[in-house]
Design an enzyme around this catalytic site. Structure first.
Site, mmCIF file in Angstrom:
data_model
loop_
_atom_site.group_PDB
_atom_site.id
_atom_site.type_symbol
_atom_site.label_atom_id
_atom_site.label_comp_id
_atom_site.label_asym_id
_atom_site.label_seq_id
_atom_site.Cartn_x
_atom_site.Cartn_y
_atom_site.Cartn_z
ATOM 1 N N GLU A 179 0.824 -1.205 0.000
ATOM 2 C CA GLU A 179 0.000 0.000 0.000
ATOM 3 C C GLU A 179 0.861 1.260 0.000
ATOM 4 O O GLU A 179 0.869 2.013 0.962
ATOM 5 C CB GLU A 179 -0.952 -0.019 1.200
ATOM 6 C CG GLU A 179 -0.261 -0.455 2.469
ATOM 7 C CD GLU A 179 -1.202 -0.700 3.618
ATOM 8 O OE1 GLU A 179 -2.304 -1.216 3.389
ATOM 9 O OE2 GLU A 179 -0.819 -0.355 4.744
ATOM 10 N N PRO A 180 1.556 1.492 -1.084
ATOM 11 C CA PRO A 180 2.427 2.660 -1.151
ATOM 12 C C PRO A 180 1.671 3.948 -1.474
ATOM 13 O O PRO A 180 0.690 3.934 -2.228
ATOM 14 C CB PRO A 180 3.394 2.329 -2.289
ATOM 15 C CG PRO A 180 2.732 1.270 -3.093
ATOM 16 C CD PRO A 180 1.588 0.712 -2.333
ATOM 17 N N GLY A 181 2.133 5.027 -0.894
ATOM 18 C CA GLY A 181 1.611 6.346 -1.253
ATOM 19 C C GLY A 181 2.726 7.133 -1.908
ATOM 20 O O GLY A 181 2.772 7.361 -3.119
ATOM 21 N N ARG A 204 5.518 20.183 4.683
ATOM 22 C CA ARG A 204 6.518 19.157 4.989
ATOM 23 C C ARG A 204 7.871 19.710 5.453
ATOM 24 O O ARG A 204 8.458 19.183 6.395
ATOM 25 C CB ARG A 204 6.716 18.211 3.792
ATOM 26 C CG ARG A 204 5.453 17.435 3.432
ATOM 27 C CD ARG A 204 5.696 16.364 2.379
ATOM 28 N NE ARG A 204 6.347 15.197 2.931
ATOM 29 C CZ ARG A 204 7.614 14.905 2.824
ATOM 30 N NH1 ARG A 204 8.420 15.677 2.138
ATOM 31 N NH2 ARG A 204 8.120 13.835 3.391
ATOM 32 N N TYR A 206 8.230 18.233 9.067
ATOM 33 C CA TYR A 206 9.124 17.077 9.155
ATOM 34 C C TYR A 206 10.587 17.439 8.919
ATOM 35 O O TYR A 206 11.447 16.567 8.969
ATOM 36 C CB TYR A 206 8.767 16.045 8.078
ATOM 37 C CG TYR A 206 7.366 15.508 8.106
ATOM 38 C CD1 TYR A 206 6.915 14.738 9.180
ATOM 39 C CD2 TYR A 206 6.495 15.721 7.050
ATOM 40 C CE1 TYR A 206 5.633 14.209 9.190
ATOM 41 C CE2 TYR A 206 5.210 15.197 7.049
ATOM 42 C CZ TYR A 206 4.788 14.441 8.118
ATOM 43 O OH TYR A 206 3.524 13.910 8.112
ATOM 44 N N CYS A 220 2.017 34.847 8.129
ATOM 45 C CA CYS A 220 2.478 35.557 9.312
ATOM 46 C C CYS A 220 2.781 34.564 10.416
ATOM 47 O O CYS A 220 2.020 34.357 11.364
ATOM 48 C CB CYS A 220 1.464 36.607 9.733
ATOM 49 S SG CYS A 220 1.455 37.927 8.517
ATOM 50 N N GLU A 221 3.902 33.909 10.204
ATOM 51 C CA GLU A 221 4.394 32.832 11.065
ATOM 52 C C GLU A 221 5.674 32.402 10.354
ATOM 53 O O GLU A 221 5.783 32.571 9.139
ATOM 54 C CB GLU A 221 3.340 31.719 11.088
ATOM 55 C CG GLU A 221 3.699 30.409 11.756
ATOM 56 C CD GLU A 221 4.082 30.533 13.208
ATOM 57 O OE1 GLU A 221 5.279 30.787 13.439
ATOM 58 O OE2 GLU A 221 3.223 30.372 14.088
HETATM 59 C C1 LIG Z 1 0.267 6.331 5.186
HETATM 60 C C2 LIG Z 1 0.110 4.886 5.028
HETATM 61 C C3 LIG Z 1 0.665 4.236 3.918
HETATM 62 C C4 LIG Z 1 1.490 4.917 2.857
HETATM 63 O O1 LIG Z 1 2.778 5.223 3.300
HETATM 64 P P1 LIG Z 1 3.848 5.869 2.269
HETATM 65 O O2 LIG Z 1 5.038 6.150 3.096
HETATM 66 O O3 LIG Z 1 3.242 7.101 1.685
HETATM 67 O O4 LIG Z 1 4.103 4.873 1.211
HETATM 68 C C5 LIG Z 1 0.418 2.879 3.808
HETATM 69 N N1 LIG Z 1 -0.315 2.204 4.731
HETATM 70 C C6 LIG Z 1 -0.855 2.808 5.812
HETATM 71 C C7 LIG Z 1 -1.655 2.023 6.768
HETATM 72 C C8 LIG Z 1 -0.651 4.158 6.005
HETATM 73 O O5 LIG Z 1 -1.169 4.749 7.087
#
Ligand SMILES: *Cc1c(COP(=O)(O)O)cnc(C)c1O
Length: 405
Positions: free
Chosen positions: A259-261, A298, A302, A328-329
Site C-alpha cells: 500500500e504505497p503512497g 513538509r 518534518y 504571518c508565522e
Molecule cells: C500512510 C500509510 C501508507 C502509505 O505510506 P507511504 O510512506 O506514503 O508509502 C500505507 N499504509 C498505511 C496504513 C498508512 O497509514
C-alpha cells in the site's frame, strides 16, 4: 514535463499551483508491479492520504490498483472515483467502532489494529472477514542492524499479543482473512524488511483462512541528488522467493499486497509558486513566495528537503537564498539554498510535491488552497479549482452577541 510546460501551466492556471505528471505515476506503478511480476496474486492499494484528488484515484483505478484508506471519507472518495469496494482496504487507527461498522457495511475490507475493537467487532459481526494489523517491533537501526523498536508506536497489535488475538478469534468465531504490517519507517535496508516479513509469516501460520498478506509501505524515494532509495527490484526478487515458498508451505496461493503512497506519487508532483519579494537583510537574501506552510508544510513539519528550481531563469548564475512564504508565522521552505538568480515575479518549482503536500494543506491566514493540474501526454487537465472566498466562509455562521453597552 519540462520547464516550459510548467511555465505555461503557471501562466494558464495562476500561482501557486500543484501539477502532477500522470506518466511518472504510471511508470512508478509499473516499476513496482514489474518487480513483483513473479507473484501470482499481487495487489497494490494506493494510499489515498498521500494525494487524494479523485482524478488521481480514478487514474489508479484504471491502472488496476485498489486503495488503502484510513477514514470513512477516504473510502467515500474512492467509491466516488468508481473504485469497487472489494478493492479498498480500510486501515484506521483509533477510530470508533461505529465508523468501522459503517465501512464494513459498504463491502470494504476491514483491517483492525487493536484488541478492544477486534473483540467488539468480532462479537457483533463474526461473519465479516477481518484483517489484523500487527506491530512486528522491527525497525532499521544503523546500516545492517536489526533492532527491536517501535514499542511506543500506537499502530498495530503487538506480536507479543498474538495469544490474546487467537483467544478473541476462537471465542468470537470470527474469520481472519489477512495479516498486515505497516511500520511507517523507510525501507532502506531490505534485509530488515525481509526480517519483518518473516515475523509476518510466523503470525500468518496461526490462521488457517487467510487470503492475503499485506506488507504495507515504506518505500523511500529520492528527494535530492545522492539520496538512497529503496531498491524495489532487489526487494521484489528476494521477497517473491520468500512469499512463494511460504504459500507452498501454507498450501494456498495467497495474495501479496502493498500500500504505497509516496513511492507512487511523490516524484510526479511539482509545486509552482511565484516570487513576490526579494528582501535583503543583514544576514541573507530572502525570496518570499506567494505560499507558505498553509500549502506545503513538509519542510516545517518534518524538516523535509524539497529541491527548488528557478524555472524562469534556469541557466542563471547560482546564488544563495532563503526561500520563505507569505504567512504571518515562520515558514521557511529552504534556508541558505543555492538557486539560480531570482528576480521578483519568477516562478519557482518545488520537487517531490506529489505526496503529503496538497493533502496536508490548510486555510491558515484565510488563504485559498491552490488548484491542482494533471499533466498527461502534453495536455494539462485542471482537476481541482483554486478556492474562492465562498470556500473560506462556507459553513461559518455569523452570530452577533447582544453585548451589554
Ligand atoms: C500512510 C500509510 C501508507 C502509505 O505510506 P507511504 O510512506 O506514503 O508509502 C500505507 N499504509 C498505511 C496504513 C498508512 O497509514
Amino acid at each position: 514535463m519540462n520547464n516550459q510546460d510548467l511555465l505555461t501551466i503557471a501562466e494558464k492556471f495562476g500561482s501557486p499551483v500543484y501539477v502532477y505528471d500522470a506518466e511518472k505515476i504510471i511508470s512508478q506503478y509499473k516499476r513496482l508491479t514489474g518487480a513483483f511480476s513473479k507473484v501470482k496474486n499481487l495487489r497494490i492499494h494506493y494510499a489515498v492520504k498521500a494525494l487524494s484528488n479523485i482524478s488521481i484515484l480514478s487514474l489508479f483505478k484504471n491502472l488496476g490498483a485498489g486503495l488503502d484508506t484510513v477514514s470513512i471519507q477516504e473510502v467515500k472518495l474512492g467509491l466516488k472515483a468508481g473504485v469497487d469496494p472489494s478493492q479498498i482496504i480500510y486501515t484506521p487507527n483509533g477510530v470508533s467502532l461505529e465508523e468501522i461498522e459503517k465501512v464494513a457495511e459498504m463491502g470494504v475490507q476491514i483491517n483492525i489494529d487493536n484488541l478492544s475493537i477486534l473483540e467488539q467487532f468480532g462479537t457483533k459481526h463474526p461473519q465479516v472477514p477481518v484483517c489484523i494489523r500487527i506491530n512486528p517491533h522491527v525497525m532499521a537501526g544503523g546500516n545492517t542492524n536489526i533492532s527491536v523498536g517501535h514499542i511506543d508506536s500506537k499502530f498495530g497489535i503487538s506480536i507479543h499479543q498474538i495469544p490474546h488475538v487467537l483467544r478473541i478469534v476462537e471465542n468470537t468465531g470470527m474469520n481472519i482473512n489477512g495479516i498486515h504490517m505497516h511500520t511507517g519507517s523507510d525501507i532502506l535496508d531490505i534485509e530488515v524488511f525481509l526480517y519483518a516479513s518473516e515475523i509476518l509469516f510466523d503470525t500468518a501460520r496461526h490462521f488457517k483462512e487467510l487470503e492475503f498478506i499485506d506488507f504495507g509501505s515504506g518505500f523511500k524515494v529520492p528527494y535530492k541528488e545522492g539520496d538512497i532509495e529503496t531498491n524495489i527490484e532487489e526487494l521484489g526478487e528476494k521477497l517473491t522467493k520468500k512469499f512463494n515458498s511460504f504459500c507452498k508451505e501454507y498450501g494456498r496461493d495467497l495474495t501479496l499486497a502493498f500500500e504505497p503512497g509516496k513511492f507512487l506519487v511523490s516524484e510526479a508532483g511539482k509545486f509552482l509558486v511565484k516570487v513576490n519579494v526579494i528582501k535583503q537583510t543583514t544576514s541573507t537574501v530572502f525570496a518570499q513566495v506567494d505560499s507558505g506552510f498553509n500549502h506545503l508544510i513538509r519542510p516545517m513539519f518534518y524538516g523535509s528537503r524539497h529541491e527548488i528550481h528557478n524555472i524562469s531563469n534556469p541557466e542563471g548564475k547560482e546564488r544563495f537564498y532563503s526561500v520563505v512564504g507569505y504567512i504571518c508565522e515562520t515558514d521557511t521552505f529552504a534556508g541558505n539554498r543555492r538557486i539560480t538568480e531570482i528576480k521578483e515575479g519568477d516562478i519557482l518549482a518545488f520537487d517531490n510535491a506529489g505526496a503529503y503536500c496538497f493533502s496536508m494543506s490548510s486555510n491558515f491566514n484565510s488563504r485559498f488552497r491552490p488548484p491542482e493540474v494533471l499533466w498527461y501526454q502534453g495536455e494539462a487537465y485542471l482537476i481541482r479549482e483554486r478556492e474562492t472566498f465562498e470556500d473560506i466562509t462556507r459553513g461559518q455562521l455569523q452570530v452577533e452577541l447582544n453585548l451589554p453597552v
